[in-house]
Structure formats: structure tokens, C-alpha cells
Design a protein around this motif. Structure first.
Motif, PDB file in Angstrom:
ATOM      1  N   ALA A  48     -39.277  19.245 -16.121  1.00 27.35           N
ATOM      2  CA  ALA A  48     -38.148  18.419 -15.700  1.00 27.35           C
ATOM      3  C   ALA A  48     -37.459  17.806 -16.925  1.00 27.35           C
ATOM      4  O   ALA A  48     -37.877  18.018 -18.072  1.00 27.35           O
ATOM      5  N   GLU A  77     -37.214  13.672 -10.725  1.00 24.68           N
ATOM      6  CA  GLU A  77     -36.848  15.065 -10.428  1.00 24.68           C
ATOM      7  C   GLU A  77     -38.097  15.853 -10.020  1.00 24.68           C
ATOM      8  O   GLU A  77     -38.085  16.585  -9.029  1.00 24.68           O
ATOM      9  N   ALA A  78     -39.169  15.716 -10.804  1.00 24.84           N
ATOM     10  CA  ALA A  78     -40.415  16.438 -10.523  1.00 24.84           C
ATOM     11  C   ALA A  78     -41.001  15.999  -9.185  1.00 24.84           C
ATOM     12  O   ALA A  78     -41.447  16.839  -8.388  1.00 24.84           O
ATOM     13  N   THR A 106     -44.757  16.943 -15.655  1.00 26.48           N
ATOM     14  CA  THR A 106     -43.978  17.524 -14.556  1.00 26.48           C
ATOM     15  C   THR A 106     -44.917  18.053 -13.482  1.00 26.48           C
ATOM     16  O   THR A 106     -44.745  17.780 -12.287  1.00 26.48           O
ATOM     17  N   GLY A 172     -36.150  21.564 -14.911  1.00 29.35           N
ATOM     18  CA  GLY A 172     -36.611  21.404 -13.540  1.00 29.35           C
ATOM     19  C   GLY A 172     -36.341  22.590 -12.631  1.00 29.35           C
ATOM     20  O   GLY A 172     -36.739  22.567 -11.464  1.00 29.35           O
ATOM     21  N   PRO A 193     -33.011  22.175  -9.506  1.00 27.57           N
ATOM     22  CA  PRO A 193     -33.612  20.850  -9.280  1.00 27.57           C
ATOM     23  C   PRO A 193     -32.703  19.959  -8.441  1.00 27.57           C
ATOM     24  O   PRO A 193     -31.527  20.165  -8.350  1.00 27.57           O
TER      25      PRO A 193
END
Length: 193
Positions: A48, A77-78, A106, A172, A193
Motif C-alpha cells: 500500500a 488502504e490495506a 500491508t 495497493g 485499491p
């Protein structure tokens, strides 16, 4: 041209844009989860968001403070990617990761299964002589995946994913590949992502 003709052309353009199929490799989380149930398939995920490029000159693998790390946005995001995949039905995956902190973090933030280091996923950004061996070992690990094995997610770096797929993934991004009988990778889906 008359105003109504402009409106008709605009409407036609909008209709074509909406009706146009998405690129074959574009996917949603559900499609990704379905593909990951198939033998010889795996998700290659670029870590990410971690601001910057490469690593500092004083980089040490055993000290995250010397590395480029995930931003708070990258961590979120992860977590969101993990949530999307769980919601789509991914219960427990085999999660392999680069030993770089941004990749391992991540993998842990996604919370999709036990996270294990896999050195072929380590970045070779500074040492391109490792590219062929890394690609070969990544492809071999994916090719070993049999029906009934847990879904395989490999969290790595742009250079590694590009070496395997030819794709320059976004931070991501997930690229699902199938390793063909000739040992090459075919891209089956991409999840942004």
C-alpha cells in the motif's frame, strides 16, 4: 449544428461510455476471490501507499526506522482491501510477503491469514541481478498451488510484480495471475485499491 443535434450526440456518447465493457482484466473483489480458488492462481499485491521511491541509503532490513514505510493512508488502504476481500468471501488465505516493512505491514493490516516472509518477494530495486531468480521462484510457488489449497496472496513491490507480469501496478493494486504450463504468468484480473 442545431442544439438538439448536440444533445443527441452527447447522449449517444454518454450511452456508449456507460455500455462499453470494462477492460478484460478489470475486476471486482468477488471476481478476485473466485479466481483465487483456482489452482496455479495467486494475487500479487504491491504494498500500500508508502511515500517516496526506493529506500534510504542507510536502509537495514532489520530496522523499519531506516526504511520507507506505509503512511496512515496506506495502512487504511490495506485494511480496506482486506475488508473488501473478506466481504467477498475470502475467509483465510496463505499470505506471503517481502521482508520489507511496508510490504509486511500491508500484509498484516489486511488481516487475511497468517503472514509469512518469502524472500523472492523482496525488492530488487537496487540489485537488478536478482530479478530472474525472484521471478522464477515466485512463478514456481504459484505453480505449486493445487485445488483445495488456501488462496495465495503475495505482497511485494512494483519491480517484482512488473518482472512477473509486465504490469506497473499502483500502490495497493492486486494483479491476479495464473501460471501456465509453460511457466509464464497470464494476468487474469486486476483490482485497484
Amino acid at each position: 449544428m442545431h442544439a438538439s443535434a448536440f444533445l443527441r450526440l452527447g447522449f449517444l456518447a454518454l450511452l456508449l461510455a456507460v455500455a462499453a465493457p470494462r477492460p478484460a482484466e478489470a475486476a471486482d473483489a468477488g471476481q478476485v476471490v473466485q479466481l483465487l480458488d483456482l489452482p496455479r492462481h495467486a494475487a500479487l499485491m504491491r504494498h500500500a501507499t508508502a511515500p517516496g521511491t526506493g529506500d534510504p541509503d542507510h536502509f537495514r532490513l532489520d530496522d523499519c526506522t531506516t526504511q520507507r514505510n506505509l503512511s496512515e493512508a496506506g495502512r487504511a488502504e490495506a485494511r480496506e482491501t482486506g475488508r473488501l476481500l473478506r466481504t467477498a468471501g475470502l475467509a483465510d488465505a496463505a499470505v506471503l510477503t517481502s521482508r520489507w516493512c511496508r510490504a509486511a505491514d500491508t500484509a498484516r493490516e489486511m488481516d487475511l491469514g497468517k503472514v509469512e516472509p518469502f524472500p523472492p518477494l523482496d525488492s530488487f530495486f537496487r540489485d537488478r541481478s536478482r530479478e530472474d531468480a525472484a521471478r522464477r521462484d515466485i512463478l514456481a510457488r504459484i505453480a505449486d498451488r493445487k485445488a483445495g489449497d488456501p488462496p495465495l496472496i503475495m505482497v511485494s513491490h512494483q519491480v517484482n510484480i512488473t518482472a512477473v507480469t509486465g504490469i506497473f501496478p499502483a500502490s495497493g493494486e492486486i494483479v491476479v495471475v495464473e501460471v501456465l504450463q509453460d511457466g509464464t504468468a497470464a494476468v487474469r484480473a486486476r483490482l485497484s485499491p
